[in-house]
Design a protein around this motif. Sequence first.
Motif, PDB file in Angstrom:
ATOM      1  N   ASN B   3      -0.876  -0.874   1.460  1.00  0.00           N
ATOM      2  CA  ASN B   3      -1.872   0.180   1.248  1.00  0.00           C
ATOM      3  C   ASN B   3      -2.345   0.202  -0.189  1.00  0.00           C
ATOM      4  OD1 ASN B   3      -1.790   1.037   3.859  1.00  0.00           O
ATOM      5  ND2 ASN B   3      -0.153   2.520   3.507  1.00  0.00           N
ATOM      6  N   LEU B   4      -1.398  -0.003  -1.104  1.00  0.00           N
ATOM      7  CA  LEU B   4      -1.739   0.030  -2.525  1.00  0.00           C
ATOM      8  C   LEU B   4      -2.748  -1.051  -2.854  1.00  0.00           C
ATOM      9  CD1 LEU B   4      -0.619   1.985  -4.554  1.00  0.00           C
ATOM     10  CD2 LEU B   4       0.906   0.218  -5.389  1.00  0.00           C
ATOM     11  N   ILE B   5      -2.512  -2.241  -2.269  1.00  0.00           N
ATOM     12  CA  ILE B   5      -3.423  -3.358  -2.552  1.00  0.00           C
ATOM     13  C   ILE B   5      -4.811  -3.037  -2.001  1.00  0.00           C
ATOM     14  CG2 ILE B   5      -3.906  -5.776  -2.069  1.00  0.00           C
ATOM     15  CD1 ILE B   5      -0.952  -6.290  -2.028  1.00  0.00           C
ATOM     16  N   ILE B   6      -4.844  -2.470  -0.772  1.00  0.00           N
ATOM     17  CA  ILE B   6      -6.138  -2.149  -0.174  1.00  0.00           C
ATOM     18  C   ILE B   6      -6.902  -1.150  -1.041  1.00  0.00           C
ATOM     19  CG2 ILE B   6      -7.250  -1.032   1.794  1.00  0.00           C
ATOM     20  CD1 ILE B   6      -5.121  -2.188   3.563  1.00  0.00           C
ATOM     21  N   ILE B   7      -6.167  -0.129  -1.518  1.00  0.00           N
ATOM     22  CA  ILE B   7      -6.820   0.882  -2.360  1.00  0.00           C
ATOM     23  C   ILE B   7      -7.327   0.259  -3.648  1.00  0.00           C
ATOM     24  CG2 ILE B   7      -6.439   2.960  -3.733  1.00  0.00           C
ATOM     25  CD1 ILE B   7      -4.474   3.875  -1.621  1.00  0.00           C
ATOM     26  N   ALA B   8      -6.514  -0.638  -4.233  1.00  0.00           N
ATOM     27  CA  ALA B   8      -6.920  -1.257  -5.498  1.00  0.00           C
ATOM     28  C   ALA B   8      -8.176  -2.094  -5.301  1.00  0.00           C
ATOM     29  CB  ALA B   8      -5.772  -2.127  -6.028  1.00  0.00           C
ATOM     30  N   VAL B   9      -8.197  -2.886  -4.203  1.00  0.00           N
ATOM     31  CA  VAL B   9      -9.370  -3.733  -3.955  1.00  0.00           C
ATOM     32  C   VAL B   9     -10.609  -2.871  -3.727  1.00  0.00           C
ATOM     33  CG1 VAL B   9     -10.388  -5.349  -2.317  1.00  0.00           C
ATOM     34  CG2 VAL B   9      -8.048  -5.669  -3.060  1.00  0.00           C
ATOM     35  N   ALA B  10     -10.447  -1.789  -2.917  1.00  0.00           N
ATOM     36  CA  ALA B  10     -11.600  -0.916  -2.616  1.00  0.00           C
ATOM     37  C   ALA B  10     -12.162  -0.302  -3.882  1.00  0.00           C
ATOM     38  CB  ALA B  10     -11.173   0.165  -1.624  1.00  0.00           C
ATOM     39  N   SER B  11     -11.269   0.196  -4.761  1.00  0.00           N
ATOM     40  CA  SER B  11     -11.785   0.846  -5.972  1.00  0.00           C
ATOM     41  C   SER B  11     -12.410  -0.169  -6.905  1.00  0.00           C
ATOM     42  CB  SER B  11     -10.685   1.634  -6.691  1.00  0.00           C
ATOM     43  OG  SER B  11      -9.445   1.055  -6.488  1.00  0.00           O
ATOM     44  N   PHE B  12     -11.903  -1.407  -6.901  1.00  0.00           N
ATOM     45  CA  PHE B  12     -12.511  -2.432  -7.747  1.00  0.00           C
ATOM     46  C   PHE B  12     -13.939  -2.715  -7.280  1.00  0.00           C
ATOM     47  CE2 PHE B  12     -12.739  -5.785 -10.676  1.00  0.00           C
ATOM     48  CZ  PHE B  12     -13.327  -6.874 -10.069  1.00  0.00           C
ATOM     49  N   ILE B  13     -14.081  -2.820  -5.922  1.00  0.00           N
ATOM     50  CA  ILE B  13     -15.418  -3.094  -5.376  1.00  0.00           C
ATOM     51  C   ILE B  13     -16.372  -1.964  -5.726  1.00  0.00           C
ATOM     52  CG2 ILE B  13     -16.739  -3.326  -3.228  1.00  0.00           C
ATOM     53  CD1 ILE B  13     -14.359  -4.739  -2.024  1.00  0.00           C
ATOM     54  N   MET B  14     -15.885  -0.722  -5.557  1.00  0.00           N
ATOM     55  CA  MET B  14     -16.784   0.417  -5.818  1.00  0.00           C
ATOM     56  C   MET B  14     -17.156   0.502  -7.293  1.00  0.00           C
ATOM     57  SD  MET B  14     -15.941   3.530  -3.316  1.00  0.00           S
ATOM     58  CE  MET B  14     -14.187   3.545  -3.043  1.00  0.00           C
TER      59      MET B  14
END
Lengths: 283, 355
Positions: B3-14
């Motif tokens: 989950n942490l990785i998913i959140i990190a990737v999402a915030s990087f994209i945004m």
Amino acid sequence: MNSDKVTKIVLASSSIIILLLAGGMIYSLAQGAIPVFREFGLQFIISDDWNPRSGEESYGALPFIAGTVITSALALLISLPLSFSASLFLGEYYRGTRMARILGMLVDLLAGIPSIVYGLWGFYVLRSFLATLGAPNQGFGIFTASLILAIMIIPYATSLSNEIISMVPNELKEAAYSLGATRIEVIWNVIVPSARSGIIAGYILAFGRALGETMAVTMLIGNANIIPSGLFSTGNTMASVIANQFGEASGLKLSALIAIGLLLFLITGIINAIGKFVVKRMS
Amino acid sequence: MKNLIIIAVASFIMASCGDSSNKGSEKSATKNVSLTAAGATFPMPYYNMVFKNYSDKTNVQITYGGIGSGGGIRSLADRVVDFGATDAYLEDSELSEMPAEVVHIPTVIGAVVIAYNLPGINDLKLSDELLEKIFMGDITNWNDPEIRKNNPDLTFPDLKINVIHRSDGSGTTHIFSDYMSKVSSRWEEQVGAGKALQWPVGMGAKGNPGVAGTIAQTEGSIGYIGSEYAFALGIQSASVQNSSGNYILPSIESVSAASEGTIPDDTRVMLTNSDDPESYPISGFTWIILYREQSYNNRSRDQALATVEFLDWLVSSEAQNEAEKVHYSPLPDATAEKAKAILRNVTFNGEPLLD
């Protein structure tokens, strides 16, 4: 301090904050409305002038009060058979079935549509349809606005009544059936009296929603500052005139608009109080 | 962990989807100024075009909110915009109510056309008397004998006239009602001139786009809108009788003809009912209003300079030559000179910003 006391303090202060907010709103509305009441007195509430011409400014809230009350009452009247039948269908006849669940979801979906989308649909589809049917003023007017309001308040009236109706104890209904009552008799003599207060509360809620509706109404009602002369005449409502003229009003006109906002607030409050009284009387 | 990785990737994209406006900043190292303005919808077709041209040229971003002339004046009074736009200049009494001295810069001349929706009927001629009677509710049907008498070559349907006016405070209303007050004493007495009026008949719509849209959608309607709105939506405009008795259609030439003659130094003048025999009688300036002393509310000098430089460009021939593309008339040279002179009086802390 133990956690009980802390909880008590937190809850109490949150409630006080809400009270302060509501009180603050009423206070600032009243303050803004003072200039126009000082100028025209209570005549403001029953005057039908709306003359912004500097030097002869004269404002009156009557056309808007009339427009608001008439459209909301008409909307309630139109939606009554539709939402009552729907709540009976969902809460009694087909209670618990898959069809009731799906239909219930669709009705709730109506509540989720933004009011500006209703206004757009009303302007392009409903109004031109009514105009081709022969409605005057090219379909703009009280009737069209009430129709769109009726559609918008159906979900509110339906879902609350539906909940209350489905909560009528089975024992009462079984007892009535065992005495030989038909379905209709059970509905009218057992379910409705027992669910009466909840049903009425639902309709009061729907009425309150209709009173404050702005965007959909302002696109369909014609924005004419007159007291409606007939079912299909144009008119204006309190929320609509505020939305249209607030951005550029100043001085006495701004005060008049704020006073109209205060009156809308008061009318909604009065309706809610009446509703509570009726509900109390009936249960 | 997943989950942490998913959140990190999402915030990087945004985060990387963010500030695309920085792409242009390598053009000018010092300026990436944004100006906000609000006001009249009447000149919006022109403003939208030239604001964009200026942004492409200089990287000064200008946002414009078309909320009506009344809204523009109020926004300037509340000091939430760099400049306001209005088709109704501020009267002396209104000027004294503003927090500080306000100057008017005329920007373009436009025509308020009488637009109508009658399929198959072009070339409608409306005399002053007809205009008065229609907009005051005396004539309610298109096949009225008085309309037919004035337009003997046209056949009218039995259709009710639907008058559409503005529901918000409008400079377009001001230009129209100013003209009506000049040609009809009954109008002057009962309705008068102003941005918001007590209309004898009709229904209201919000903004020029609102009125134009309503006219386009409803047969039998008639209303007053800026000329470009009529063109853009394909709505017919009626020809109006000017003070010399000629029926004139709104055009760039007829609108320019209305602006010949001298205007006061502060440029506050109405162009309606001009004496020129070829003029379109419902023409008018539209102004931009701003404070004469630009240091208020912690305004930076850069912001003030950007504002005044932009307005200087707006009244220059480069911007004025674009007006014809959207069927507006450019300012006559004498007026542009006066506008420039006013701009050179705009100060920051007492010092003129332009020289």
